[in-house]
Structure formats: C-alpha cells, structure tokens
Design an enzyme around this catalytic site. Structure first.
Site, PDB file in Angstrom:
ATOM      1  CE  LYS A   1     -20.121  25.066 -27.750  1.00 17.57           C
ATOM      2  NZ  LYS A   1     -20.181  23.699 -28.090  1.00 17.57           N
TER       3      LYS A   1
ATOM      4  CE1 TYR B   1      -6.434  -2.900   8.980  1.00 20.09           C
ATOM      5  CE2 TYR B   1      -5.491  -5.194   8.948  1.00 20.09           C
ATOM      6  CZ  TYR B   1      -5.807  -3.976   8.449  1.00 20.09           C
ATOM      7  OH  TYR B   1      -5.267  -3.458   7.158  1.00 20.09           O
TER       8      TYR B   1
ATOM      9  CB  SER C   1      -0.895  -0.154   1.218  1.00 25.43           C
ATOM     10  OG  SER C   1      -0.310  -0.079   2.536  1.00 25.43           O
TER      11      SER C   1
ATOM     12  CB  SER D   1     -15.120  23.819 -29.737  1.00 27.47           C
ATOM     13  OG  SER D   1     -15.141  23.104 -30.749  1.00 27.47           O
TER      14      SER D   1
ATOM     15  CG  ASN E   1     -17.525  24.303 -24.589  1.00 27.91           C
ATOM     16  OD1 ASN E   1     -18.573  24.755 -25.322  1.00 27.91           O
ATOM     17  ND2 ASN E   1     -16.750  23.932 -25.560  1.00 27.91           N
TER      18      ASN E   1
ATOM     19  CD  GLN F   1      -2.926  -2.415   2.261  1.00 30.68           C
ATOM     20  OE1 GLN F   1      -2.150  -2.674   3.247  1.00 30.68           O
ATOM     21  NE2 GLN F   1      -2.484  -2.922   0.929  1.00 30.68           N
TER      22      GLN F   1
ATOM     23  CD  GLU G   1     -19.901  21.406 -19.727  1.00 32.27           C
ATOM     24  OE1 GLU G   1     -20.609  20.768 -20.764  1.00 32.27           O
ATOM     25  OE2 GLU G   1     -18.729  21.934 -20.075  1.00 32.27           O
TER      26      GLU G   1
ATOM     27  CB  THR H   1     -42.003  25.402 -10.032  1.00 32.44           C
ATOM     28  OG1 THR H   1     -43.218  25.919 -10.670  1.00 32.44           O
ATOM     29  CG2 THR H   1     -41.863  26.489  -8.977  1.00 32.44           C
ATOM     30  CG  HIS H   2     -43.063  21.729 -12.703  1.00 39.34           C
ATOM     31  ND1 HIS H   2     -43.126  20.421 -12.064  1.00 39.34           N
ATOM     32  CD2 HIS H   2     -43.762  22.616 -11.773  1.00 39.34           C
ATOM     33  CE1 HIS H   2     -44.045  20.680 -11.214  1.00 39.34           C
ATOM     34  NE2 HIS H   2     -44.509  21.916 -10.856  1.00 39.34           N
TER      35      HIS H   2
ATOM     36  CE  LYS I   1      -4.316   3.182   4.843  1.00 37.99           C
ATOM     37  NZ  LYS I   1      -5.243   2.034   4.815  1.00 37.99           N
TER      38      LYS I   1
ATOM     39  CG  ASN J   1      -4.321  -4.258  13.047  1.00 35.66           C
ATOM     40  OD1 ASN J   1      -3.560  -4.179  12.048  1.00 35.66           O
ATOM     41  ND2 ASN J   1      -4.626  -5.391  13.511  1.00 35.66           N
TER      42      ASN J   1
HETATM   43  N1  ARG Z   1      -1.393  -1.284   5.188  1.00 34.91           N
HETATM   44  C1  ARG Z   1      -2.194  -1.635   6.105  1.00 34.91           C
HETATM   45  C2  ARG Z   1      -3.605  -0.773   6.239  1.00 34.91           C
HETATM   46  O1  ARG Z   1      -3.489   0.054   5.572  1.00 34.91           O
HETATM   47  C3  ARG Z   1      -1.537  -1.326   7.645  1.00 34.91           C
HETATM   48  C4  ARG Z   1      -2.272  -2.419   8.688  1.00 34.91           C
HETATM   49  C5  ARG Z   1      -1.782  -3.593   8.384  1.00 34.91           C
HETATM   50  N2  ARG Z   1      -1.845  -4.573   9.397  1.00 34.91           N
HETATM   51  C6  ARG Z   1      -1.675  -6.003   9.398  1.00 34.91           C
HETATM   52  N3  ARG Z   1      -1.826  -6.506  10.437  1.00 34.91           N
HETATM   53  N4  ARG Z   1      -1.559  -6.245   8.274  1.00 34.91           N
HETATM   54  O2  ARG Z   1      -4.694  -1.312   6.591  1.00 34.91           O
END
Ligand code: ARG
Length: 466
Positions: A287, A321, A27, A281, A289, A326, A294, A159-160, A329, A114
């Site tokens: 144009k 956990y 990660s 464009s 835009n 993971q 958007e 409205t509408h 994120k 964790n």
């Molecule tokens: N990279 C892990 C996460 O984002 C960290 C925690 C990992 N814990 C484990 N027991 N493998 O969640």
C-alpha cells in the site's frame, strides 16, 4: 464563606470566585495567542491617552517600557500566566501593575475588555489573512506549473464520472486555478470587513473621555472606526465571513483532494504522488496511501463545523457584548490553522505530481469520447443535430458490439449509418483532432489552454489582498 475577591474587578464582590467557576470562566488557555495584538492595542491606547492629556508623557513612557518587558517575557516563555486572572487582558494588566507600579493602573481608562478583545481579534485575523493569501498564491502557481507542463496532455473529461469528451490536463488544472482565484477574491472582500477599529466603543456606550479614535485606528492601520459602539463590541460577523470564506475554500480543496485520491488509485493510475507525501499500511506491504489529500478532504468537516459554531454562537444574542463571545476564538483559530496547514500541504505537494500521460491517453480512448465530434461532423454536412445525435448513438451501439473504438471502424462501416460520412471523418475521430477543435474562449484546445495560462499569470500579477 471565602475571603474577599482579589480580582481587578473585585471591588463590589464580597467573596472570592468559586474555584470551578474560575476555571470555567478562564480563556487565557486559548486567548494567549492574541498577545502581540493585545500589546499593540495597549501601546496605541497609552499614546492616545497621553495625546489627549489623560496620561502624562512620563507615565506613558513607563507603560510602553513595561509593555516591552511583558512582550519579551511572553516570547521567552517566562511570563507568569495565571488562569485565576481569567484572560490574557487581565494577565497582562496585572503584570503591568507589578512592573510599572500604580502607573500600570492608569492604562485601562477609556476602554473596556469588550472593545479591547474584539480589536485584538480583528488585528489577529487581519494578520492571518495577510499570511494566508500568499500561500494561496503559491498554490495557484503550483497549479499553473502543472498546467504549463501538461498543456496538450490528453485525458478523459468526465460528467457523472463517465468519460464524456477528451480534454487536456492543463485545462483541468486551470479549472482548479479558477476556484482558488475566486476564493482569494472572497478573502480580499473579507479583509475589508475585518479592517475596522472598534476602539473607543469601550464597554458598549462609547466613552466620557474625548478619545482620539482616529489616531488609534491609524496607529493600528485600520481603515476606519466602527460607526456604532454597541455593534462594535458585540458583532463577530467579520469572523463569520472569514469562516465562510474558509468553508467555500475547503469545498474546493476537498474536490481537488477527491480527484487526487481517485487519480492515484490503481484503477485510474492517472498521477503519482511523491513517496514523501504518502504513507504505507502496517499490514499490507504493497500500500501507498494518499494521506495528504485524504486529510485535506477530511478537514473540511471541522472547517464547516467552525462556521456553524460561529453562526450559532451569534444567533439570537441580544446587544451588546455577552460572555458567549469568548467562544468565538477557538473555532476561528482552528479555522485559521487548518486553512494554513492544508494550503501549504497542497502548494508543496502539487509541483511534484507525476502525470502518467500514457495512462491518461489510454483512459481517454475508452468510452467513445469523440461521439459528440462525430455528431458535429454530421451537422457540418447539413444533418440536423438531433438526427446526428440519433445516428451517432447507433454507431456507438455498433462499436460496443464489435468491441471497437470509433476510430477503428472503417469508412464503409460508418457509411452504413450515414452516407454523408467520408474519409475526412478520421481527422475528428482522433482524440487530438477532437481536443484541437475545442477552440472556444476558455475551452480545452492546447491553444486556448496556453492563452488561459498567460491570462492566469497576468491576473496573479494584478491581484493582491493587502
Ligand atoms: N475574555 C473575554 C472574551 O474573550 C474578554 C472580554 C470580557 N468582558 C467582560 N465584560 N467580561 O470575550
């Protein structure tokens, strides 16, 4: 069979990790951005270990120094990130051992990745919230500026998407203000859920060391510690709440965006965006835009998707956990980035909106926007409202056939529909008269809009997330 594992957790393994699994598991490519928080958490943990006597003061100082070095290395781009070390926590720990020697190995007592990772994420999100809120305030101020400039600018209210009644442009802006204000209130409530310390939960069960959880929580300016260690390491509802806030915010931003797209079209021509916020464009030379609105409208898709990603990620996960977490994120980071970008884009653009007052007035004159005012006029002359509605319906039919606006009909023509109609009817058939008469609390009259602007400033003063 490969040689023995060299991982920090390699003790019980008899072979090295499969190369593909190593990459699949890593990660560090996306959790690096937690490095500031991770180092803060490690500093607080080291100090706390020294306080409770698990670490002596000299070792603690060595660790703090090495953490400073690591921080400088990361900021200058010289830190040796290595995906074989899985995540940012183990990258930093491994470098700590390189820099501080065996002392570096002492830091992880009484904690687990964790509780470490979820603490990092909470701190990161808290910082993000504290950056986003002032941007939302800036957006609100931009909206108020427009409202102040256009307090009595008449426009059609829809409205509408059909012309309904005349309103003021300032009034319309203040409706946007209210949406964003409630979003900020939601963000503030979300922050309370985020600002709780999971440290001390360790892997899931708590720790055998007499950890001073209150101390680390205080060091990191958390409001309190999590009340249950299993829950502390496993739940991500605080991130889901943020994504829910963002989804609702984008529902609002997409509505504002949609109105800007409509209003800048040649058919409406209500407002003009500065050239520097638009693009052309490659084939059609004429144009211009409205890309920024958007894109904001379009980005609501990923923000909604991120909320669903997190909800689905957490659904049915057994305690405590799981590595699934993971995956929390990227959707969270993407949501934070998207919120920041879009709020900044609108806050910068809106003060430069050019409002085409003549066009707004002309548009309000289409569609018989004062028909309800005529019905109300008849009610004041003792006609029951349902009868008045019917009478005015027929007047509108007549005006449509004659291709005239209601205020272009003569008193004689109007009296054919109701003898109660007199000369004074023209006071209310004008758009100005109609708008001025909507003087109820929160209504569209310039007087009410001025009062709303005053209250809006006051509410901004009283409001603060952090
Ligand atoms: N990279 C892990 C996460 O984002 C960290 C925690 C990992 N814990 C484990 N027991 N493998 O969640």
């Amino acid at each position: 069979m490969k040689e023995k594992s060299t991982k920090p957790w390699g003790g019980r393994f008899s072979e090295a990790t499969d190369e593909f699994v190593e990459q699949f598991n890593a990660s560090v490519g996306f959790d690096q951005r937690l490095y500031r928080q991770d180092i803060l958490v490690s500093r607080a943990h080291a100090r706390m270990l020294a306080r409770i006597g698990v670490l002596d003061d000299r070792d603690c100082d060595k660790l703090l120094q090495a953490l400073d070095t690591i921080s400088a290395e990361i900021e200058s781009g010289t830190f040796p990130w290595d995906s074989a070390l899985e995540d940012l926590h183990m990258n930093i720990e491994s470098r700590l051992v390189e820099l501080a020697g065996d002392v570096g190995k002492r830091l992880h007592a009484g904690r687990s990745r964790n509780d470490q990772v979820v603490t990092d994420v909470r701190l990161y999100l808290r910082d993000a919230i504290d950056e986003i809120d002032p941007q939302l305030e800036k957006l609100q101020l931009a909206i108020i500026t427009l409202a102040e400039r256009e307090v009595d600018t008449i426009m059609p209210g829809f409205t509408h998407l059909q012309v309904a009644q005349a309103i003021t442009f300032g009034h319309h802006m203040l409706a946007w203000f209210e949406m964003i204000h409630r979003d900020r209130a939601r963000l503030s409530r979300c922050r309370e859920g985020v600002n709780v310390s999971p440290l001390g939960a360790a892997a899931l069960a708590g720790s055998g060391f007499p950890l001073d959880q209150e101390y680390v929580a205080q060091q990191l300016q958390f409001e309190k510690s999590c009340d249950n260690s299993l829950d502390a390491v496993s739940d991500r509802d605080f991130a889901i709440e943020f994504c829910a806030f963002a989804a609702i915010l984008f529902m609002h931003l997409s509505r504002i965006a949609e109105e800007l797209v409509l209003w800048t079209s040649a058919q409406f021509n209500f407002v003009e965006l500065p050239d520097r916020f638009c693009t052309g464009s490659s084939i059609m030379p004429q144009k211009k835009n409205p890309d920024v609105p958007e894109l904001v409208r379009g980005k609501s898709a990923r923000v909604y998707a991120n909320l669903f990603a997190l909800l689905t990620l957490m659904k049915s996960q057994p305690l405590a956990y799981n590595k699934d977490n993971q995956e929390d994120k990227e959707p969270l980071f993407d949501t934070i980035d998207t919120v920041n970008d879009c709020v900044i884009a609108f806050a910068n653009m809106l003060p430069h909106l050019q409002v085409n007052r003549d066009q707004l007035l002309a548009a309000a004159q289409l569609g018989h926007a004062t028909a309800t005012d005529l019905a109300d006029y008849l009610v004041r002359k003792e006609v029951p409202f349902r009868d008045a509605h019917e009478i005015v319906g027929r007047v509108v039919q007549y005006a449509l056939a004659k291709r005239k606006r209601l205020d272009e009909l003569s008193v004689q023509e109007l009296q054919n529909f109701s003898p109660q109609i007199e000369e004074d009817v023209f006071d209310i058939l004008s758009l100005q008269g109609s708008v001025n008469s909507k003087n109820t609390y929160g209504g569209t009259s310039p007087q009410q809009v001025a009062a709303q602007i005053k209250r809006a400033h006051q509410r901004l003063k009283e409001f603060g997330v952090s």
